[in-house]
Design a protein around this motif. Structure first.
Motif, PDB file in Angstrom:
ATOM      1  N   ARG A  90       0.837  -1.205   0.000  1.00 55.95           N
ATOM      2  CA  ARG A  90       0.000   0.000   0.000  1.00 55.95           C
ATOM      3  C   ARG A  90       0.866   1.247   0.000  1.00 55.95           C
ATOM      4  N   HIS A  91       0.415   2.241  -0.725  1.00 55.68           N
ATOM      5  CA  HIS A  91       1.115   3.523  -0.777  1.00 55.68           C
ATOM      6  C   HIS A  91       0.614   4.428   0.336  1.00 55.68           C
ATOM      7  N   GLY A  92       1.531   5.039   1.066  1.00 52.03           N
ATOM      8  CA  GLY A  92       1.168   5.995   2.104  1.00 52.03           C
ATOM      9  C   GLY A  92       2.092   5.895   3.299  1.00 52.03           C
ATOM     10  N   HIS A  93       1.861   6.771   4.257  1.00 52.14           N
ATOM     11  CA  HIS A  93       2.650   6.762   5.487  1.00 52.14           C
ATOM     12  C   HIS A  93       2.344   5.478   6.247  1.00 52.14           C
ATOM     13  N   ALA A  94       3.376   4.845   6.777  1.00 52.23           N
ATOM     14  CA  ALA A  94       3.234   3.525   7.397  1.00 52.23           C
ATOM     15  C   ALA A  94       2.163   3.483   8.486  1.00 52.23           C
ATOM     16  N   ALA A  95       2.131   4.465   9.371  1.00 49.59           N
ATOM     17  CA  ALA A  95       1.149   4.442  10.458  1.00 49.59           C
ATOM     18  C   ALA A  95      -0.272   4.503   9.905  1.00 49.59           C
ATOM     19  N   GLN A  96      -0.518   5.385   8.971  1.00 50.36           N
ATOM     20  CA  GLN A  96      -1.859   5.513   8.404  1.00 50.36           C
ATOM     21  C   GLN A  96      -2.259   4.260   7.637  1.00 50.36           C
ATOM     22  N   VAL A  97      -1.310   3.702   6.912  1.00 52.73           N
ATOM     23  CA  VAL A  97      -1.581   2.470   6.170  1.00 52.73           C
ATOM     24  C   VAL A  97      -1.951   1.341   7.128  1.00 52.73           C
ATOM     25  N   MET A  98      -1.206   1.200   8.217  1.00 52.10           N
ATOM     26  CA  MET A  98      -1.483   0.129   9.180  1.00 52.10           C
ATOM     27  C   MET A  98      -2.829   0.339   9.883  1.00 52.10           C
ATOM     28  N   LEU A  99      -3.139   1.586  10.218  1.00 50.58           N
ATOM     29  CA  LEU A  99      -4.425   1.868  10.864  1.00 50.58           C
ATOM     30  C   LEU A  99      -5.589   1.539   9.939  1.00 50.58           C
ATOM     31  N   ALA A 101      -5.424  -0.653   7.402  1.00 54.07           N
ATOM     32  CA  ALA A 101      -5.389  -2.089   7.123  1.00 54.07           C
ATOM     33  C   ALA A 101      -5.992  -2.914   8.260  1.00 54.07           C
ATOM     34  N   CYS A 102      -5.882  -2.439   9.494  1.00 50.47           N
ATOM     35  CA  CYS A 102      -6.339  -3.246  10.632  1.00 50.47           C
ATOM     36  C   CYS A 102      -7.802  -3.006  11.002  1.00 50.47           C
ATOM     37  N   LYS A 103      -8.495  -2.153  10.277  1.00 41.79           N
ATOM     38  CA  LYS A 103      -9.916  -1.960  10.564  1.00 41.79           C
ATOM     39  C   LYS A 103     -10.652  -3.280  10.381  1.00 41.79           C
ATOM     40  N   GLY A 104     -11.343  -3.706  11.416  1.00 40.63           N
ATOM     41  CA  GLY A 104     -12.084  -4.960  11.375  1.00 40.63           C
ATOM     42  C   GLY A 104     -11.247  -6.186  11.714  1.00 40.63           C
ATOM     43  N   ALA A 105      -9.931  -6.010  11.884  1.00 42.28           N
ATOM     44  CA  ALA A 105      -9.061  -7.153  12.193  1.00 42.28           C
ATOM     45  C   ALA A 105      -9.179  -7.530  13.661  1.00 42.28           C
ATOM     46  N   GLU A 106      -8.747  -8.727  13.955  1.00 36.18           N
ATOM     47  CA  GLU A 106      -8.743  -9.210  15.329  1.00 36.18           C
ATOM     48  C   GLU A 106      -7.526  -8.674  16.080  1.00 36.18           C
ATOM     49  N   LEU A 107      -6.435  -8.385  15.346  1.00 38.30           N
ATOM     50  CA  LEU A 107      -5.182  -7.995  15.990  1.00 38.30           C
ATOM     51  C   LEU A 107      -4.270  -7.317  14.976  1.00 38.30           C
ATOM     52  N   SER A 127       4.562   2.501  15.567  1.00 42.17           N
ATOM     53  CA  SER A 127       3.959   1.690  16.629  1.00 42.17           C
ATOM     54  C   SER A 127       3.253   2.558  17.665  1.00 42.17           C
ATOM     55  N   HIS A 128       3.837   3.687  18.009  1.00 38.33           N
ATOM     56  CA  HIS A 128       3.220   4.588  18.987  1.00 38.33           C
ATOM     57  C   HIS A 128       1.867   5.083  18.487  1.00 38.33           C
ATOM     58  N   LYS A 129       1.811   5.501  17.238  1.00 45.83           N
ATOM     59  CA  LYS A 129       0.541   5.969  16.662  1.00 45.83           C
ATOM     60  C   LYS A 129      -0.496   4.855  16.617  1.00 45.83           C
ATOM     61  N   CYS A 130      -0.057   3.677  16.221  1.00 45.75           N
ATOM     62  CA  CYS A 130      -0.999   2.568  16.091  1.00 45.75           C
ATOM     63  C   CYS A 130      -1.538   2.125  17.442  1.00 45.75           C
ATOM     64  N   VAL A 131      -0.692   2.107  18.462  1.00 45.34           N
ATOM     65  CA  VAL A 131      -1.153   1.727  19.795  1.00 45.34           C
ATOM     66  C   VAL A 131      -2.261   2.656  20.263  1.00 45.34           C
ATOM     67  N   HIS A 132      -2.141   3.926  19.941  1.00 44.30           N
ATOM     68  CA  HIS A 132      -3.109   4.907  20.416  1.00 44.30           C
ATOM     69  C   HIS A 132      -4.347   5.055  19.528  1.00 44.30           C
ATOM     70  N   HIS A 133      -4.274   4.617  18.277  1.00 46.78           N
ATOM     71  CA  HIS A 133      -5.384   4.892  17.369  1.00 46.78           C
ATOM     72  C   HIS A 133      -6.011   3.659  16.708  1.00 46.78           C
ATOM     73  N   ALA A 134      -5.439   2.493  16.885  1.00 46.02           N
ATOM     74  CA  ALA A 134      -5.993   1.292  16.225  1.00 46.02           C
ATOM     75  C   ALA A 134      -7.319   0.910  16.860  1.00 46.02           C
ATOM     76  N   GLY A 135      -8.190   0.367  16.051  1.00 40.95           N
ATOM     77  CA  GLY A 135      -9.497  -0.084  16.522  1.00 40.95           C
ATOM     78  C   GLY A 135      -9.491  -1.532  16.970  1.00 40.95           C
ATOM     79  N   CYS A 136      -8.298  -2.109  17.165  1.00 48.24           N
ATOM     80  CA  CYS A 136      -8.167  -3.491  17.626  1.00 48.24           C
ATOM     81  C   CYS A 136      -6.954  -3.554  18.538  1.00 48.24           C
ATOM     82  N   PRO A 137      -6.779  -4.656  19.257  1.00 47.83           N
ATOM     83  CA  PRO A 137      -5.571  -4.805  20.077  1.00 47.83           C
ATOM     84  C   PRO A 137      -4.311  -4.750  19.218  1.00 47.83           C
ATOM     85  N   VAL A 138      -3.223  -4.252  19.796  1.00 46.78           N
ATOM     86  CA  VAL A 138      -1.954  -4.110  19.082  1.00 46.78           C
ATOM     87  C   VAL A 138      -0.859  -4.810  19.889  1.00 46.78           C
TER      88      VAL A 138
END
Length: 143
Positions: A90-99, A101-107, A127-138
């Protein structure tokens, strides 16, 4: 695109910590029956010049594909062959891409490059951004 349920999304960038994250995600998927989606993000370097770049723009995405396939192929062992592993570039900033991508994921599983403390506070990190903004456990793993 959101991840289907019963999916573990793992960020892959070829670093030792991301390979540890992928290996851990495969082990967890084996225990839970989940599939794994390995995601790599790419973007143009901050100082890339369209006129004077050293690499044609399309080669950035090609390099990401190669990096992802190499990391997955070298990490998936025979004991994990029964696990479905999807690969996404995926094209984009890694944190935004991961956030995204993980929508609806279990982890979401990510590697940590070990930047922490003051450096992490100044620069921020994926990792810091994802821990604070992901909609699933990280889960964050060191290499």
């Amino acid at each position: 695109m959101a991840a289907p349920q019963n999916t573990i999304v793992v960020g892959v960038d070829g670093s030792p910590s991301s390979r540890s994250a992928l290996s851990w995600a495969l082990g967890q998927a084996s225990l839970t029956g989940a599939s794994v989606t390995a995601v790599i993000a790419w973007e143009f370097p901050a100082f890339y010049s369209w006129e004077g770049g050293t690499m044609p723009p399309e080669e950035f995405e090609d390099a990401a594909h190669e990096n992802l396939h190499r990391a997955v192929d070298e990490t998936v062992t025979d004991e994990h062959r029964h696990i479905t592993v999807h690969r996404e570039v995926r094209h984009g900033h890694a944190a935004q891409v991961m956030l995204e991508a993980c929508k609806g994921a279990e982890l979401l599983v990510l590697g940590s490059r070990g930047h922490g403390g003051f450096v992490g506070a100044l620069l921020g990190s994926v990792s810091h951004k994802c821990v604070h903004h992901a909609g699933c456990p990280v889960v964050i793993l060191r290499g």
